[in-house]
Design a protein around this motif. Structure first.
Motif, PDB file in Angstrom:
ATOM      1  N   GLU A 191      -4.630  12.679  -1.050  1.00 23.78           N
ATOM      2  CA  GLU A 191      -3.854  11.447  -0.979  1.00 23.78           C
ATOM      3  C   GLU A 191      -4.749  10.257  -1.270  1.00 23.78           C
ATOM      4  O   GLU A 191      -5.810  10.099  -0.653  1.00 23.78           O
ATOM      5  CB  GLU A 191      -3.204  11.291   0.394  1.00 23.78           C
ATOM      6  CG  GLU A 191      -2.062  12.266   0.640  1.00 23.78           C
ATOM      7  CD  GLU A 191      -1.350  11.981   1.950  1.00 23.78           C
ATOM      8  OE1 GLU A 191      -1.946  11.247   2.789  1.00 23.78           O
ATOM      9  OE2 GLU A 191      -0.225  12.459   2.144  1.00 23.78           O
TER      10      GLU A 191
ATOM     11  N   SER B  36      -0.959  -2.569  -4.615  1.00 20.67           N
ATOM     12  CA  SER B  36      -0.299  -3.424  -5.604  1.00 20.67           C
ATOM     13  C   SER B  36       0.079  -4.747  -4.936  1.00 20.67           C
ATOM     14  O   SER B  36       0.068  -4.869  -3.713  1.00 20.67           O
ATOM     15  CB  SER B  36       0.950  -2.733  -6.172  1.00 20.67           C
ATOM     16  OG  SER B  36       1.872  -2.441  -5.126  1.00 20.67           O
TER      17      SER B  36
ATOM     18  N   GLU C  72      -4.787   6.017  -1.758  1.00 19.44           N
ATOM     19  CA  GLU C  72      -4.058   4.779  -1.476  1.00 19.44           C
ATOM     20  C   GLU C  72      -4.071   3.880  -2.714  1.00 19.44           C
ATOM     21  O   GLU C  72      -5.135   3.553  -3.247  1.00 19.44           O
ATOM     22  CB  GLU C  72      -4.686   4.039  -0.299  1.00 19.44           C
ATOM     23  CG  GLU C  72      -3.908   2.795   0.106  1.00 19.44           C
ATOM     24  CD  GLU C  72      -4.557   2.067   1.270  1.00 19.44           C
ATOM     25  OE1 GLU C  72      -3.940   1.973   2.341  1.00 19.44           O
ATOM     26  OE2 GLU C  72      -5.707   1.601   1.095  1.00 19.44           O
ATOM     27  N   VAL C  73      -2.879   3.504  -3.152  1.00 25.23           N
ATOM     28  CA  VAL C  73      -2.716   2.634  -4.315  1.00 25.23           C
ATOM     29  C   VAL C  73      -2.252   1.271  -3.809  1.00 25.23           C
ATOM     30  O   VAL C  73      -1.254   1.173  -3.083  1.00 25.23           O
ATOM     31  CB  VAL C  73      -1.706   3.214  -5.318  1.00 25.23           C
ATOM     32  CG1 VAL C  73      -1.512   2.265  -6.496  1.00 25.23           C
ATOM     33  CG2 VAL C  73      -2.153   4.586  -5.789  1.00 25.23           C
TER      34      VAL C  73
ATOM     35  N   ARG D 244       0.854  -1.197   0.000  1.00 24.57           N
ATOM     36  CA  ARG D 244       0.000   0.000   0.000  1.00 24.57           C
ATOM     37  C   ARG D 244       0.885   1.241   0.000  1.00 24.57           C
ATOM     38  O   ARG D 244       1.780   1.370   0.850  1.00 24.57           O
ATOM     39  CB  ARG D 244      -0.917   0.019   1.227  1.00 24.57           C
ATOM     40  CG  ARG D 244      -1.795  -1.234   1.356  1.00 24.57           C
ATOM     41  CD  ARG D 244      -2.500  -1.246   2.701  1.00 24.57           C
ATOM     42  NE  ARG D 244      -3.234  -2.484   2.929  1.00 24.57           N
ATOM     43  CZ  ARG D 244      -4.505  -2.680   2.638  1.00 24.57           C
ATOM     44  NH1 ARG D 244      -5.205  -1.682   2.095  1.00 24.57           N
ATOM     45  NH2 ARG D 244      -5.104  -3.828   2.884  1.00 24.57           N
ATOM     46  N   THR D 245       0.625   2.143  -0.928  1.00 24.17           N
ATOM     47  CA  THR D 245       1.360   3.400  -1.011  1.00 24.17           C
ATOM     48  C   THR D 245       0.367   4.547  -1.182  1.00 24.17           C
ATOM     49  O   THR D 245      -0.676   4.403  -1.826  1.00 24.17           O
ATOM     50  CB  THR D 245       2.337   3.396  -2.199  1.00 24.17           C
ATOM     51  OG1 THR D 245       1.629   3.092  -3.404  1.00 24.17           O
ATOM     52  CG2 THR D 245       3.436   2.349  -1.988  1.00 24.17           C
ATOM     53  N   LEU D 246       0.718   5.691  -0.593  1.00 28.12           N
ATOM     54  CA  LEU D 246      -0.108   6.893  -0.696  1.00 28.12           C
ATOM     55  C   LEU D 246       0.451   7.789  -1.796  1.00 28.12           C
ATOM     56  O   LEU D 246       1.641   8.132  -1.788  1.00 28.12           O
ATOM     57  CB  LEU D 246      -0.140   7.634   0.637  1.00 28.12           C
ATOM     58  CG  LEU D 246      -0.842   6.903   1.792  1.00 28.12           C
ATOM     59  CD1 LEU D 246      -0.756   7.728   3.075  1.00 28.12           C
ATOM     60  CD2 LEU D 246      -2.295   6.620   1.441  1.00 28.12           C
ATOM     61  N   VAL D 247      -0.401   8.151  -2.730  1.00 24.33           N
ATOM     62  CA  VAL D 247      -0.008   8.978  -3.874  1.00 24.33           C
ATOM     63  C   VAL D 247      -0.882  10.226  -3.898  1.00 24.33           C
ATOM     64  O   VAL D 247      -2.107  10.143  -3.705  1.00 24.33           O
ATOM     65  CB  VAL D 247      -0.145   8.187  -5.200  1.00 24.33           C
ATOM     66  CG1 VAL D 247       0.251   9.061  -6.382  1.00 24.33           C
ATOM     67  CG2 VAL D 247       0.696   6.929  -5.157  1.00 24.33           C
ATOM     68  N   GLU D 248      -0.256  11.378  -4.124  1.00 25.96           N
ATOM     69  CA  GLU D 248      -1.004  12.633  -4.238  1.00 25.96           C
ATOM     70  C   GLU D 248      -1.546  12.769  -5.654  1.00 25.96           C
ATOM     71  O   GLU D 248      -0.792  12.729  -6.625  1.00 25.96           O
ATOM     72  CB  GLU D 248      -0.111  13.825  -3.895  1.00 25.96           C
ATOM     73  CG  GLU D 248       0.273  13.877  -2.427  1.00 25.96           C
ATOM     74  CD  GLU D 248       1.048  15.134  -2.092  1.00 25.96           C
ATOM     75  OE1 GLU D 248       1.419  15.848  -3.060  1.00 25.96           O
ATOM     76  OE2 GLU D 248       1.282  15.405  -0.898  1.00 25.96           O
ATOM     77  N   MET D 249      -2.858  12.959  -5.755  1.00 27.04           N
ATOM     78  CA  MET D 249      -3.524  13.095  -7.053  1.00 27.04           C
ATOM     79  C   MET D 249      -4.477  14.286  -6.995  1.00 27.04           C
ATOM     80  O   MET D 249      -4.947  14.673  -5.911  1.00 27.04           O
ATOM     81  CB  MET D 249      -4.287  11.814  -7.397  1.00 27.04           C
ATOM     82  CG  MET D 249      -3.407  10.584  -7.539  1.00 27.04           C
ATOM     83  SD  MET D 249      -4.339   9.135  -8.076  1.00 27.04           S
ATOM     84  CE  MET D 249      -4.874   9.676  -9.695  1.00 27.04           C
TER      85      MET D 249
ATOM     86  N   VAL E   4      -5.205  18.922  -4.256  1.00 23.87           N
ATOM     87  CA  VAL E   4      -4.784  17.518  -4.335  1.00 23.87           C
ATOM     88  C   VAL E   4      -5.265  16.773  -3.102  1.00 23.87           C
ATOM     89  O   VAL E   4      -5.597  17.369  -2.062  1.00 23.87           O
ATOM     90  CB  VAL E   4      -3.247  17.399  -4.456  1.00 23.87           C
ATOM     91  CG1 VAL E   4      -2.752  18.058  -5.733  1.00 23.87           C
ATOM     92  CG2 VAL E   4      -2.563  18.008  -3.242  1.00 23.87           C
TER      93      VAL E   4
END
Length: 699
Positions: A674, A679, A676-677, A646-651, A672
């Motif tokens: 955060e 994989s 959670e992506v 799990r990673t947090l990405v700013e979108m 923006v």
């Protein structure tokens, strides 16, 4: 930002620069004090100069895990003694054993020199070549001045021989020993026995097959008997069950009063006389089989060690454990007999050891009963301590008189005498064994006064083995109606455990709020799994079987859980992180097959279905980290792992109105958020530690 007057450098940068400017030899000695590979890597990442000092001169020379005694490697270690002396751990295993993981030096090995078959012994056939290899191993071990752990396992290595008889020929399987000659094995183990820094020691397999009692001159010369001051010990093999080796083994254990981890065969019937006050982890494996008589010895041993926190024990029957036994138990591995014994231990009256345990004889000279309560070994000409490795001879101790003047007639074990023989003063150069109050093994040297005894029997050195004090686990309860002892069990692995048995027996002896890891191989219905999730709310690792046997359904065949049931039940484990078992894959195969034979389902479609279900589980189980894969990894003996990342990405923050997408803007800047992506990655099982008494069950 604060700067110093010395070139504008910070104090930390100035200290780092001073460390790098030290002479190479001094810096090498400072780095040699670091034992952890993680600390070495952290130091190497600080700057390029330290990286060149640390890698590979230190990172590759801390832990040595190899399969077989590799001639080229040990020729290199025997030659580069400046690097070898920093090794802390040595583990040697069979060639087919990949469970520990290989770690060995590679970068600095000179194949032109170390790989010469004439120098490393690999090109010389027979005993001469193996002698050269053994010499290189001994030289390398002799240089490891900081060695802390040495383990050697050699299991499942066989060869076949053709035999001929009156009824024809046959092929016989023969056990292959670690070394072709016992003298090579003894020489290697003797180097380890001389190391005062060794705290962890273990041999597993056909070691010491040539050892059975004292040698021709009445000495215990096998190097394993001389290892002392250990914190972890593993002795697994038939050698340690022989009658002639009971005496030196008991004395060896008494010389490690700080022992915390012990692995010893369940068939060792003298467990009841051992008393190790600091023992925390115990593994009692069953090697070949025995009767229920061994359960009694193991029961007394467990009751006399209330400090045990981790236990692996598969009793043959259902032992009758005393009230309040194992109050600190945190991890348990066993069978249903052990679980029932713990559940019923608080129902019966308090059990006390009313009399000392009867110890079987170590060496018997006749069939007549003994009357002195002393365990004897045949007469010998000269007093000798157990250790015979040092070259210097020990001085004769003072003469010791017997309290009652009687001697054993036959050397058989009898109940201890009312007043045991006092111990002589110890030599100041030897380790002092524990006192009688903290150890169950006492030994006295030979004295000339025994020879002048009026008894008709010849004098012999005596070993007094007394039973330990009364069971320290006694709670001194006045009434059986007192509340139960709920042990803080965190990990539970019971063979053939069903959900119904866990729900009925578990709350009787364990704190249900403490359970974190649960391996449950049997299931009766999905409702039982729901009840387990409701009762044991803190479970983080759970093993779910692929199928269950319906109890009230008309179908007599095993049934797998459905995808909907898994998605519904798993979130009920609020702290869930790891899912073991193939329940998810069986459910996906069942969904893809759609009522047909599950074995006919397409493999790619099953994996796509699992990928879809994992996406749902990652959302409804926010703490999920790992799930078992369907592929079996033969080298490590386990299923591969599906690791959830799990990673947090700013979108950009977006909102959908009708069919258009609107991007939020605040004060001219992009708004923006955060996101959670999730994989996935498939990894092989982790390597198992040698002193893990659960063999990686809770990794």
């Amino acid at each position: 930002m604060s700067f110093t007057s010395n070139g504008g450098k910070r104090p930390q940068e100035e200290a780092d620069a001073a460390l790098v400017q030290l002479p190479h030899e001094l810096l090498f000695e400072i780095i040699s004090l670091l034992s952890s590979t993680t600390d070495l890597l952290s130091l190497a990442l600080t700057c390029s100069s330290l990286y060149s000092h640390v890698v590979p001169y230190h990172t590759e020379y801390r832990v040595l895990r190899i399969r077989t005694l590799h001639p080229t490697l040990f020729a290199h270690l025997a030659r580069r003694t400046d690097l070898t002396r920093n090794i802390r751990e040595v583990h040697i295993s069979e060639k087919h054993n990949y469970t520990r993981g290989d770690r060995m030096p590679r970068s600095l090995v000179d194949l032109k020199v170390d790989g010469d078959p004439r120098l490393n012994g690999s090109g010389i056939y027979g005993t001469d070549g193996e002698r050269i290899q053994a010499l290189n191993v001994c030289k390398a071990l002799r240089c490891m001045t900081r060695l802390e752990s040495f383990t050697w396992e050699w299991n499942g290595v066989y060869t076949t021989e053709q035999t001929h008889g009156h009824y024809g020929s046959a092929r016989k399987r023969v056990v292959v020993r670690p070394m072709s000659e016992p003298r090579f094995e003894d020489a290697i183990l003797a180097e380890v026995a001389r190391k005062p820094t060794v705290k962890e020691f273990g041999v597993s397999g056909p070691f010491g097959m040539h050892v059975n009692g004292p040698s021709a001159d009445n000495k215990f010369e096998y190097p394993v008997w001389h290892v002392s001051n250990l914190t972890s010990l593993n002795l697994t093999g038939d050698t340690f069950l022989r009658t002639g080796n009971i005496l030196p083994l008991c004395i060896m254990l008494s010389r490690s009063p700080n022992l915390e981890c012990l692995t010893i065969p369940l068939e060792f019937k003298h467990l009841s006389i051992l008393l190790l006050p600091n023992l925390k982890r115990v593994n009692l494996p069953l090697l070949s089989g025995s009767s229920t008589d061994v359960d009694e010895s193991a029961r007394v041993f467990v009751e006399n060690h209330p400090g045990i926190e981790e236990l692996s024990w598969y009793p043959i029957g259902t032992p009758r454990l005393g009230r309040g036994v194992l109050p600190r138990l945190r991890k348990l591995r066993g069978n249903m007999g052990l679980m029932r014994a713990l559940a019923e231990s608080d129902d019966r009256e308090e059990v006390q050891l009313s009399q000392p345990a009867i110890v079987p004889a170590v060496a018997s000279q006749s069939s007549q009963p003994s009357t002195s309560g002393l365990l004897t070994v045949g007469p010998r000409k000269k007093n000798k301590r157990l250790s015979v490795i040092p070259e210097a001879e020990e001085a004769e101790p003072e003469n010791v008189e017997d309290d009652d003047g009687d001697e054993d007639d036959d050397g058989e074990a009898t109940p201890p005498a009312p007043s045991p023989m006092p111990l002589p003063e110890e030599d100041e150069h030897e380790h002092e064994p524990p006192s009688p109050s903290s150890s169950s093994v006492q030994y006295a040297p030979y004295s000339s006064e025994f020879a002048s005894s009026p008894s008709s029997q010849p004098a012999s050195p005596m070993i007094t083995i007394s039973a330990p004090p009364s069971t320290p686990t006694s709670l001194q309860l006045s009434s059986p109606a007192t509340s139960r002892l709920l042990r803080p069990l965190e990990s539970l692995d019971i063979q053939c455990l069903s959900a119904s048995a866990l729900l009925s027996l578990g709350p009787m002896f364990m704190d249900r709020t403490a359970l974190r890891e649960l391996l449950m191989p049997n299931l009766g219905s999905p409702d039982e799994l729901r009840e387990v999730a409701r009762v044991f709310k803190e479970v983080r690792l759970v093993h779910i079987p692929g199928v269950y046997l319906p109890q009230e359904d008309e179908s007599p065949h095993p049934t797998s859980l459905s995808v909907d049931e898994i998605v519904e039940i798993l979130p009920m484990f609020e702290q869930l992180e790891v899912v073991r078992g193939n329940a998810l894959w069986r459910a996906a195969r069942r969904a893809v097959a759609g009522g047909e034979d599950e074995m006919d389902a397409d493999g790619n479609e099953v994996k796509n279905k699992v990928h879809e279900v994992l996406g749902v589980l990652a959302r409804v189980c926010p703490g999920l980290k790992e799930v078992d894969h369907c592929d079996w990894y033969e080298r490590r003996g386990g299923f591969k792992r599906v690791v959830v990342q799990r990673t947090l990405v700013e979108m950009p923050k977006v909102a959908s109105e009708s069919e258009s997408v609107i991007v939020h803007m605040e004060d001219g800047e992009l708004d923006v958020e955060e996101v959670e992506v999730v994989s996935y990655s498939v990894r092989k099982p982790v390597a198992r530690e040698y002193f893990d008494i659960f063999d990686g069950a809770f990794n």
